[in-house]
Design a protein around this motif. Structure first.
Motif, mmCIF file in Angstrom:
data_model
loop_
_atom_site.group_PDB
_atom_site.id
_atom_site.type_symbol
_atom_site.label_atom_id
_atom_site.label_comp_id
_atom_site.label_asym_id
_atom_site.label_seq_id
_atom_site.Cartn_x
_atom_site.Cartn_y
_atom_site.Cartn_z
ATOM 1 N N ASP A 187 0.803 -1.215 0.000
ATOM 2 C CA ASP A 187 0.000 0.000 0.000
ATOM 3 C C ASP A 187 0.842 1.274 0.000
ATOM 4 N N GLY A 188 2.176 1.132 -0.035
ATOM 5 C CA GLY A 188 3.059 2.284 -0.134
ATOM 6 C C GLY A 188 3.237 3.083 1.136
ATOM 7 N N THR A 189 2.745 2.580 2.272
ATOM 8 C CA THR A 189 2.827 3.350 3.511
ATOM 9 C C THR A 189 4.051 3.019 4.353
ATOM 10 N N GLN A 190 4.753 1.903 4.025
ATOM 11 C CA GLN A 190 5.884 1.481 4.837
ATOM 12 C C GLN A 190 7.015 0.965 3.948
ATOM 13 N N VAL A 191 8.203 0.898 4.537
ATOM 14 C CA VAL A 191 9.374 0.328 3.883
ATOM 15 C C VAL A 191 9.993 -0.687 4.836
ATOM 16 N N ALA A 192 10.247 -1.891 4.338
ATOM 17 C CA ALA A 192 10.986 -2.903 5.100
ATOM 18 C C ALA A 192 12.419 -2.933 4.583
ATOM 19 N N PHE A 193 13.380 -3.240 5.464
ATOM 20 C CA PHE A 193 14.780 -3.206 5.055
ATOM 21 C C PHE A 193 15.620 -3.969 6.080
ATOM 22 N N GLN A 194 16.855 -4.298 5.676
ATOM 23 C CA GLN A 194 17.838 -4.824 6.613
ATOM 24 C C GLN A 194 18.588 -3.639 7.200
ATOM 25 N N TYR A 195 18.670 -3.592 8.518
ATOM 26 C CA TYR A 195 19.248 -2.432 9.195
ATOM 27 C C TYR A 195 20.691 -2.713 9.595
ATOM 28 N N VAL A 196 21.543 -1.720 9.438
ATOM 29 C CA VAL A 196 22.918 -1.771 9.926
ATOM 30 C C VAL A 196 23.010 -0.812 11.110
ATOM 31 N N ASN A 197 23.297 -1.355 12.281
ATOM 32 C CA ASN A 197 23.352 -0.532 13.485
ATOM 33 C C ASN A 197 24.432 0.539 13.339
ATOM 34 N N PRO A 198 24.078 1.821 13.425
ATOM 35 C CA PRO A 198 25.068 2.885 13.192
ATOM 36 C C PRO A 198 26.140 2.961 14.271
ATOM 37 N N LYS A 199 25.870 2.435 15.461
ATOM 38 C CA LYS A 199 26.843 2.480 16.545
ATOM 39 C C LYS A 199 27.872 1.370 16.428
ATOM 40 N N GLY A 256 19.282 -7.200 11.553
ATOM 41 C CA GLY A 256 18.031 -7.837 11.169
ATOM 42 C C GLY A 256 17.100 -6.932 10.385
ATOM 43 N N LEU A 257 15.836 -7.325 10.346
ATOM 44 C CA LEU A 257 14.824 -6.621 9.559
ATOM 45 C C LEU A 257 14.109 -5.566 10.398
ATOM 46 N N TRP A 258 13.887 -4.421 9.773
ATOM 47 C CA TRP A 258 13.155 -3.318 10.389
ATOM 48 C C TRP A 258 12.107 -2.815 9.409
ATOM 49 N N VAL A 259 11.155 -2.061 9.930
ATOM 50 C CA VAL A 259 10.118 -1.419 9.118
ATOM 51 C C VAL A 259 10.035 0.049 9.520
ATOM 52 N N ALA A 260 9.844 0.918 8.534
ATOM 53 C CA ALA A 260 9.675 2.348 8.798
ATOM 54 C C ALA A 260 8.497 2.870 7.984
ATOM 55 N N ASP A 261 7.949 4.003 8.413
ATOM 56 C CA ASP A 261 6.911 4.657 7.622
ATOM 57 C C ASP A 261 7.515 5.192 6.331
ATOM 58 N N ALA A 262 6.669 5.492 5.366
ATOM 59 C CA ALA A 262 7.128 5.882 4.040
ATOM 60 C C ALA A 262 7.940 7.164 4.033
ATOM 61 N N ASP A 263 7.803 7.987 5.073
ATOM 62 C CA ASP A 263 8.596 9.218 5.143
ATOM 63 C C ASP A 263 9.903 9.011 5.905
ATOM 64 N N GLY A 264 10.218 7.739 6.277
ATOM 65 C CA GLY A 264 11.454 7.433 6.980
ATOM 66 C C GLY A 264 11.348 7.501 8.492
#
Length: 210
Positions: A19-31, A37-45
């Motif tokens: 539905d274009g409202t979210q993005v799933a991705f593999q996350y790289v911990n910035p620290k 693992g896998l994370w989800v964010a809203d379409a605006d990040g």
């Protein structure tokens, strides 16, 4: 216009929800700089949220057409596999698991009944990467086409075809369309290094990286 905006930092293999409202991705911990693992964010990040049940090695998410599940590849307990996770409950299901092969880049079909993927393994001919399709429950895996070096795959919007990138000659990668049932191959580009093809929603275009 070609302008670029940063949506999510430290993210790999992003995938839009149906539905274009979210993005799933593999996350790289910035620290730590480690996979997380896998994370989800809203379409605006905004609203970055870890997927329940995910572990650090989970990657390459693909949404189910109804937006309730993700298919993904992972390396768990010493074996490569393709898994699904229910986003509401965090329940993870193993679809395909093997110690002697690598399962990669699962892609859910538009009708939700099948998942395309690449199986990479070593044979007497050397390492091969072959295109397969399996029922969404993990049953009836079947080899599609005679291509031996497939690096990516995506479904056509109507689910009748698969667009792939594959090496058919040294130092090149071609964009090809494969019939999902018959396995017949139609060449779209050749002679360059073309990768990561994906269909436009109206099926009029295919975007890729050259």
């Amino acid at each position: 216009c070609g302008d670029h905006d940063v949506l999510i930092s430290n993210a790999l293999s992003p995938a839009w929800s149906p539905d274009g409202t979210q993005v799933a991705f593999q996350y790289v911990n910035p620290k730590s700089g480690q996979f997380d693992g896998l994370w989800v964010a809203d379409a605006d990040g905004s609203n970055l949220t870890p997927v329940a049940g995910s572990v650090a090695t989970d990657r390459a998410p693909s949404w189910s057409p109804d937006g309730t599940m993700l298919a993904f590849e992972s390396f768990r307990e010493g074996s490569s596999g393709i898994y699904t996770v229910d986003l509401a409950s965090g329940e993870v299901t193993a679809l395909l698991v093997a110690e002697q092969a690598a399962y990669e880049l699962p892609r859910w079909s538009p009708d939700g009944t099948q998942i395309a993927y690449i199986m990479r393994r070593t044979t007497t001919e050397g390492e091969v990467q072959r295109l397969y399709v399996v029922d969404a429950e993990g049953t009836n895996p079947r080899h599609v086409s005679d291509l031996n070096h497939v690096s990516s795959v995506n479904w056509s919007p109507d689910g009748t075809q698969l667009v792939v990138a594959a090496e058919r000659a040294a130092f090149t990668s071609d964009i090809l369309v494969v019939d999902a049932v018959e396995g017949t191959v139609t060449t779209l580009t050749e002679g360059s290094v073309d990768r990561a093809p994906v269909w436009s929603p109206d099926r009029a275009y295919i975007a890729f990286v050259r």
